[in-house]
Design a protein around this motif. Structure first.
Motif, PDB file in Angstrom:
ATOM      1  N   TYR A 245      -3.178   6.039   9.628  1.00  0.00           N
ATOM      2  CA  TYR A 245      -2.769   5.188   7.927  1.00  0.00           C
ATOM      3  C   TYR A 245      -2.327   3.751   8.133  1.00  0.00           C
ATOM      4  N   LEU A 246      -1.595   3.415   9.167  1.00  0.00           N
ATOM      5  CA  LEU A 246      -1.103   2.033   9.345  1.00  0.00           C
ATOM      6  C   LEU A 246      -2.258   1.149   9.798  1.00  0.00           C
ATOM      7  N   LEU A 247      -3.006   1.599  10.818  1.00  0.00           N
ATOM      8  CA  LEU A 247      -4.078   0.714  11.420  1.00  0.00           C
ATOM      9  C   LEU A 247      -5.241   0.472  10.036  1.00  0.00           C
ATOM     10  N   GLY A 248      -5.383   1.518   9.404  1.00  0.00           N
ATOM     11  CA  GLY A 248      -6.220   1.359   8.285  1.00  0.00           C
ATOM     12  C   GLY A 248      -5.900   0.299   7.256  1.00  0.00           C
ATOM     13  N   TYR A 249      -4.540   0.182   7.047  1.00  0.00           N
ATOM     14  CA  TYR A 249      -3.934  -0.858   6.260  1.00  0.00           C
ATOM     15  C   TYR A 249      -4.360  -2.252   6.775  1.00  0.00           C
TER      16      TYR A 249
ATOM     17  N   GLY B  42       3.286   0.768  16.471  1.00  0.00           N
ATOM     18  CA  GLY B  42       3.806   1.956  16.954  1.00  0.00           C
ATOM     19  C   GLY B  42       4.565   3.005  15.926  1.00  0.00           C
ATOM     20  N   ILE B  43       4.342   4.252  16.094  1.00  0.00           N
ATOM     21  CA  ILE B  43       4.867   5.470  15.253  1.00  0.00           C
ATOM     22  C   ILE B  43       5.995   5.937  15.950  1.00  0.00           C
TER      23      ILE B  43
ATOM     24  N   GLU C 198       4.338  10.475   0.462  1.00  0.00           N
ATOM     25  CA  GLU C 198       5.350   9.435  -0.041  1.00  0.00           C
ATOM     26  C   GLU C 198       5.939   8.589   1.279  1.00  0.00           C
ATOM     27  N   ALA C 199       4.948   7.462   1.512  1.00  0.00           N
ATOM     28  CA  ALA C 199       5.520   6.747   2.425  1.00  0.00           C
ATOM     29  C   ALA C 199       4.670   5.282   1.889  1.00  0.00           C
TER      30      ALA C 199
ATOM     31  N   MET D 200       0.825  -1.090  -0.044  1.00  0.00           N
ATOM     32  CA  MET D 200      -0.056   0.114  -0.056  1.00  0.00           C
ATOM     33  C   MET D 200       0.938   1.144   0.050  1.00  0.00           C
ATOM     34  N   LYS D 201       0.548   2.079  -0.796  1.00  0.00           N
ATOM     35  CA  LYS D 201       1.541   3.351  -0.938  1.00  0.00           C
ATOM     36  C   LYS D 201       0.588   4.615  -0.848  1.00  0.00           C
ATOM     37  N   ASP D 202       0.852   5.515  -0.190  1.00  0.00           N
ATOM     38  CA  ASP D 202       0.438   6.989   0.289  1.00  0.00           C
ATOM     39  C   ASP D 202       1.340   7.945  -0.526  1.00  0.00           C
TER      40      ASP D 202
END
Length: 155
Positions: free
Chosen positions: A91-95, A78-79, A7-8, A1-3
């Motif tokens: 964003y990560l949890l949504g993934y 964790g971020i 740019e992550a 998955m790319k945002d």
């Protein structure tokens, strides 16, 4: 998955990532997971992911999702401190939520420290509901701390 807006990318966690993952883990948690915890999760075949800057291997965050027949369990997320409060946790949890939904499980389960109000608010905003409390689940500076058990219904 790319945002592309930020740019992550979210990619599979590899053993080569663990030094950076552990650095973040120690930066943001008083009682961090060990290197063995992360290594074992990779070996067990859990959905181990890192959030990294596009174009390099700098890890911004990480998460581990364990899949069961009917539910998925977010084991850790964790971020890095310098990346927090910018929407990366969402964003990560949504993934992970999208991944679990694609696997057709009925729910996503997670535990959060009772004192971690920022994370609990994020989870509630994404539709998670508190369904229980695990008494004394987490180590704390003065003994133990309760965990709130939260579930997102995907059915």
């Amino acid at each position: 998955m790319k945002d592309t807006r930020h740019e992550a990318i979210i990619r599979t966690m590899h053993p080569d990532d663990l030094e950076q993952v552990i650095r973040i883990e120690h930066e943001i948690f008083l009682f961090p997971w060990s290197l063995v915890n992360f290594s074992d999760s990779i070996k067990a075949g859990y959905q181990c992911r890192v959030l990294s800057q596009a174009g390099n291997d700098d890890v911004m965050g990480y998460g581990i999702l364990m899949m069961g027949p009917d539910e998925a369990h977010v084991l850790t997320l964790g971020i890095g401190a310098s990346w927090q409060k910018q929407g990366w946790g969402k964003y990560l949890l949504g993934y992970f939520i999208e991944y679990a939904a694609a696997q057709q499980v009925q729910s996503v389960l997670l535990d959060v420290r009772e004192s971690n109000l920022g994370a609990a608010t994020l989870y509630k905003n994404l539709g998670f509901k508190q369904v229980g409390v695990r008494k004394g689940y987490y180590p704390a500076m003065c003994g133990r701390e309760d965990a709130l058990v939260m579930v997102l219904d995907l059915s």
